[in-house]
Structure formats: C-alpha cells, structure tokens
Motif scaffolding. Structure first.
Motif, PDB file in Angstrom:
ATOM      1  N   ARG A  51       0.820  -1.207   0.000  1.00 47.32           N
ATOM      2  CA  ARG A  51       0.000   0.000   0.000  1.00 47.32           C
ATOM      3  C   ARG A  51       0.857   1.261   0.000  1.00 47.32           C
ATOM      4  O   ARG A  51       0.438   2.308  -0.487  1.00 47.32           O
ATOM      5  N   ALA A  52       2.068   1.157   0.546  1.00 48.58           N
ATOM      6  CA  ALA A  52       2.986   2.292   0.555  1.00 48.58           C
ATOM      7  C   ALA A  52       3.797   2.383  -0.734  1.00 48.58           C
ATOM      8  O   ALA A  52       4.628   3.280  -0.886  1.00 48.58           O
ATOM      9  N   GLY A  53       3.571   1.457  -1.662  1.00 49.48           N
ATOM     10  CA  GLY A  53       4.266   1.498  -2.942  1.00 49.48           C
ATOM     11  C   GLY A  53       5.620   0.831  -2.953  1.00 49.48           C
ATOM     12  O   GLY A  53       6.408   1.028  -3.885  1.00 49.48           O
ATOM     13  N   HIS A  54       5.906  -0.003  -1.929  1.00 47.38           N
ATOM     14  CA  HIS A  54       7.195  -0.695  -1.867  1.00 47.38           C
ATOM     15  C   HIS A  54       7.030  -2.152  -2.276  1.00 47.38           C
ATOM     16  O   HIS A  54       5.975  -2.752  -2.083  1.00 47.38           O
ATOM     17  N   ASP A  55       8.082  -2.727  -2.817  1.00 44.90           N
ATOM     18  CA  ASP A  55       8.046  -4.140  -3.164  1.00 44.90           C
ATOM     19  C   ASP A  55       9.080  -4.884  -2.324  1.00 44.90           C
ATOM     20  O   ASP A  55       9.626  -4.347  -1.371  1.00 44.90           O
TER      21      ASP A  55
END
Length: 281
Positions: A203-207
């Motif tokens: 959700r925070a855009g991290h993988d």
C-alpha cells in the motif's frame, strides 16, 4: 490503491484485573491489572459476498486485508482493490472490500468457505488442489549477509510495542539489506502479522526487491508461501521450520533461515552471503 479514511477501530489491547500467585510466599497473592491483546472476529466481505471470518488483532486492518487479499489469490496486486470500508460492530469488525470489476467477476467464479483461526492459515480449503502456492523465482535473489540478520534481531523487540505490553502477539518485519527494520506489524495470529506487513509495504508502494522478512513465529508452509507471493527472497524466523516449509522454500528458490538468535541462525534452504560477498557490496 485508494486510501479510505478509517473509522475508529477497537483498541489492540485492554486492561483486565488479575491475581498474581506467589508460590511459597507469606503473602501468596497480589491483585493487579494486566494488558491483554485483543482478539476479535474480522469479517472480510468482497463486494456483497462474505468470504472469511478471521480472528485477528483489530489494528492496521487495511494493511491486513490488502495483504490477505494478495496471499489468498483474490487479487494479483493491490491496485485491483478499489476501496476498503470498515464497519465496527458489537460482535467484531466487518470489512467490505471493493474490487476492480474484472477481478470481482473472477472472484465470484471461485468457491471457498474459510473459518479463520489465529493458529491456522488453511482452514476451509476443500481439497489438496486448492492449497495456495506461489510461483518459483525466475532468478536467484541476492543473498543476505549474516550480519544483517544479527542487526535486525538486535532491534526487533524495541519495535514491538504491543508485544512489550502484552507478551502475547507475533510480529513480522521488513528489513533492508543492512538489517535496518523498515516496517513492523503485530497480531495475535502469525499469518495475520505477515499479511499486515505485506499489505503495508504494498500500500505504501514498496516491493520486496531488496531485503528480507523477519518473523517471530515458526516457519510453516503458509509463511513460506506468503513471503514468496510477496516476492521476498529470504525469510528469517525465530523458531524452527516444518518439513513442508523447507520443501517449498527449496522449490520456490527462497532462502529460509530459522532458529535465529543473537549469535547464530540455521539455514534450511538457499544460502546467505559469505564474508567475501558481504565485504564486496
């Protein structure tokens, strides 16, 4: 994925009156209060279709539902979740998830009844063919240095506020290659804690391209699958693995490191970086 404004959620812990018994003491009992972790039913509904009732700590619920939706195979990525609405009720919490239209149609084609337990990640699976499985890695992940695991372990407890308060919850942490802990999620259920962590990162855009997952529980089949679905290359656990966890880690190309302590850890699948590799980074 849009972020909804969440309503007030139930507390993650609350105080109860207890009596501490002291064996052999002149004054054998002491009345006091203790904080206990809240365990609450979380009813997950996709569209208008109830899917699961999971027993969980009612904190970071949007993260939990996002991670759960991914590791259950409901969505392929969090962008297919259009919204999450929370409705606290006297009996627990109802979470309604709005899926992208095409994804919801595919979900309707699936049939599954799941009654969740904090100790079980596969309750309700109707047959062996329905077991959730990740795909094998197409390329080996860059190995993590042993020193990074030690560094993460040295700071983990300080980043578990609910566990320090109650001594009854699990944690899952995302650590960078140097062992710095970037995110932690806690829950009474070990699977839930990992789903919360996965959901929070996505959700925070991290993988999961560069780092490792650290969990305070044992490494079971489900924990390996969830980490692999997220894309992690290494899973570290404080406790021991199961036989199927080792088999799946080998099949998926996941490095599995267990019985992690301040001064040592045991590699059950894959490998860690050797000192030469670590110094060359």
């Amino acid at each position: 994925m849009p972020r909804n404004s969440p309503p007030a959620q139930p507390p993650a812990s609350h105080a109860v009156r207890v009596r501490t018994v002291r064996f052999g003491a002149a004054d054998p009992a002491l009345d006091a209060s203790a904080e206990v972790a809240v365990e609450s039913p979380i009813n997950i509904v996709y569209g208008n279709l109830p899917y699961a009732v999971m027993m969980a700590t009612p904190s970071d619920i949007e993260d939990f539902v996002a991670g759960f939706s991914l590791t259950e195979g409901i969505v392929r990525n969090v962008d297919e979740i259009r919204g999450i609405a929370l409705a606290p009720q006297a009996e627990g919490l109802v979470v309604t998830v709005e899926l992208a239209p095409g994804r919801f149609r595919e979900h309707l084609a699936r049939r599954r009844n799941l009654s969740g337990r904090t100790s079980c990640g596969l309750c309700g699976v109707e047959g062996l063919a329905d077991l959730p499985t990740a795909e094998a890695r197409t390329a080996a992940a860059r190995p993590i240095a042993p020193a990074a695991i030690g560094a993460a372990l040295s700071t983990l407890e300080r980043q578990q506020p609910l566990h320090r308060l109650t001594r009854s919850v699990h944690a899952a942490a995302w650590c960078d290659r140097d062992g710095a802990i970037l995110a932690v999620r806690e829950d009474v259920g070990r699977h839930n804690a990992l789903d919360k962590l996965i959901g929070a990162r996505l959700r925070a855009g991290h993988d999961a391209s560069d780092g490792f997952v650290l969990v305070t529980s044992r490494a079971s089949f489900e924990m390996v699958e969830k980490a692999a679905i997220f894309g992690a290359g290494t899973l570290v656990s404080l406790s021991a693995p199961t036989s199927l966890a080792i088999e799946r880690a080998n099949a998926l190309g996941l490095t599995l490191v267990c019985i992690a302590r301040a001064d040592s850890a045991t590699v059950f699948a894959g490998r860690l970086a050797d000192p030469v590799e670590s110094e060359a980074r």
